[in-house]
Design a protein around this motif. Structure first.
Motif, PDB file in Angstrom:
ATOM      1  N   SER A   1       4.043   5.638 -14.924  1.00 29.05           N
ATOM      2  CA  SER A   1       2.674   5.638 -14.779  1.00 29.05           C
ATOM      3  C   SER A   1       1.820   7.452 -15.113  1.00 29.05           C
ATOM      4  CB  SER A   1       1.862   6.545 -12.797  1.00 29.05           C
ATOM      5  OG  SER A   1       2.803   5.231 -12.660  1.00 29.05           O
TER       6      SER A   1
ATOM      7  N   ASN B   1      -5.446   5.812  -6.067  1.00 31.29           N
ATOM      8  CA  ASN B   1      -4.404   6.709  -6.303  1.00 31.29           C
ATOM      9  C   ASN B   1      -4.385   6.926  -8.164  1.00 31.29           C
ATOM     10  OD1 ASN B   1      -2.837   6.816  -4.185  1.00 31.29           O
ATOM     11  ND2 ASN B   1      -1.188   4.749  -5.393  1.00 31.29           N
ATOM     12  N   HIS B   2      -5.805   6.757  -8.892  1.00 32.72           N
ATOM     13  CA  HIS B   2      -6.600   7.655  -9.993  1.00 32.72           C
ATOM     14  C   HIS B   2      -5.408   7.396 -10.848  1.00 32.72           C
ATOM     15  CE1 HIS B   2      -9.660   9.613  -7.595  1.00 32.72           C
ATOM     16  NE2 HIS B   2      -8.351   9.634  -6.451  1.00 32.72           N
ATOM     17  N   ARG B   3      -4.529   6.022 -11.254  1.00 28.34           N
ATOM     18  CA  ARG B   3      -3.319   6.246 -11.892  1.00 28.34           C
ATOM     19  C   ARG B   3      -3.726   4.717 -12.693  1.00 28.34           C
ATOM     20  NH1 ARG B   3       1.894   6.079  -8.629  1.00 28.34           N
ATOM     21  NH2 ARG B   3       1.367   4.240  -6.912  1.00 28.34           N
TER      22      ARG B   3
ATOM     23  N   ASN C   1      -3.494   1.749  -4.588  1.00 31.28           N
ATOM     24  CA  ASN C   1      -3.993   2.140  -3.310  1.00 31.28           C
ATOM     25  C   ASN C   1      -5.414   1.788  -3.504  1.00 31.28           C
ATOM     26  OD1 ASN C   1      -5.330   3.043  -1.006  1.00 31.28           O
ATOM     27  ND2 ASN C   1      -5.184   5.806  -1.536  1.00 31.28           N
TER      28      ASN C   1
ATOM     29  N   ASP D   1       1.886   4.935  -2.721  1.00 34.33           N
ATOM     30  CA  ASP D   1       2.018   5.893  -3.657  1.00 34.33           C
ATOM     31  C   ASP D   1       3.126   6.015  -4.356  1.00 34.33           C
ATOM     32  OD1 ASP D   1       3.005   7.884  -2.400  1.00 34.33           O
ATOM     33  OD2 ASP D   1       1.516   9.461  -2.152  1.00 34.33           O
TER      34      ASP D   1
ATOM     35  N   ARG E   1      -4.157  11.352 -13.594  1.00 31.03           N
ATOM     36  CA  ARG E   1      -3.741  11.715 -12.024  1.00 31.03           C
ATOM     37  C   ARG E   1      -5.423  12.044 -11.290  1.00 31.03           C
ATOM     38  NH1 ARG E   1      -3.557  17.505 -12.260  1.00 31.03           N
ATOM     39  NH2 ARG E   1      -3.879  18.709 -14.224  1.00 31.03           N
ATOM     40  N   CYS E   2      -5.806  12.841 -10.617  1.00 33.45           N
ATOM     41  CA  CYS E   2      -7.752  12.514 -10.086  1.00 33.45           C
ATOM     42  C   CYS E   2      -8.518  13.491 -10.787  1.00 33.45           C
ATOM     43  CB  CYS E   2      -7.822  12.709  -8.686  1.00 33.45           C
ATOM     44  SG  CYS E   2      -9.613  12.609  -8.132  1.00 33.45           S
TER      45      CYS E   2
ATOM     46  N   ASP F   1      -4.471   0.949 -10.583  1.00 38.14           N
ATOM     47  CA  ASP F   1      -4.176   1.184  -9.502  1.00 38.14           C
ATOM     48  C   ASP F   1      -5.555   2.886  -9.107  1.00 38.14           C
ATOM     49  OD1 ASP F   1      -3.520   1.957  -6.883  1.00 38.14           O
ATOM     50  OD2 ASP F   1      -1.196   3.878  -7.918  1.00 38.14           O
TER      51      ASP F   1
ATOM     52  N   ARG G   1       1.011  -0.663   0.155  1.00 41.08           N
ATOM     53  CA  ARG G   1       0.036  -0.581   0.203  1.00 41.08           C
ATOM     54  C   ARG G   1       0.794   1.586  -0.087  1.00 41.08           C
ATOM     55  NH1 ARG G   1      -4.819   0.258   0.701  1.00 41.08           N
ATOM     56  NH2 ARG G   1      -5.026  -2.180   1.642  1.00 41.08           N
TER      57      ARG G   1
END
Length: 112
Positions: free
Chosen positions: A99, A84-86, A64, A58, A102-103, A81, A56
């Motif tokens: 990666s 973590n918005h990715r 996450n 970021d 993003r959010c 993931d 766990r």
């Protein structure tokens, strides 16, 4: 859950608990994502453990909310993931390549 060297983590029930994604690559290797331990696990064609990564967090190689795994035409592993918005990208040795995301609600952003 499994340790990075394939041993059962003490206090855990062992095995592959809470799988959230599964894929088979062109070599017949099995890839499994595990929600409880936030791990990406790879098994060789003969079902022996090749490698397990993740925990766990970021940072690259940490998750996450690990989700599904997909394999690209160039043999890279794309792992969702969502917490973590990715999307994280790994090579066949499970080394982190990149990666993205993003959010947000704009292009290139994810909002689960």
């Amino acid at each position: 859950a499994l340790s990075k060297d394939g041993r059962v983590v003490p206090g855990g029930k062992g095995g592959l608990e809470s799988p959230s994604g599964i894929a088979v690559d062109e070599n017949g290797s099995l890839l499994v994502t595990l929600e409880d331990s936030q791990q990406l696990v790879k098994f060789n064609q003969d079902w022996t453990l090749a490698k397990a990564i993740g925990e766990r967090g970021d940072q690259p190689g940490q998750f996450n909310g690990i989700g599904r795994v997909k394999i690209s035409l160039t043999h890279e592993y794309y792992v969702c993931d969502w917490g973590n918005h990715r999307i994280q990208v790994f090579d066949q040795d499970l080394k982190h390549i990149s990666s993205f995301g993003r959010c947000g609600n704009k292009p290139g952003q994810f909002n689960h």
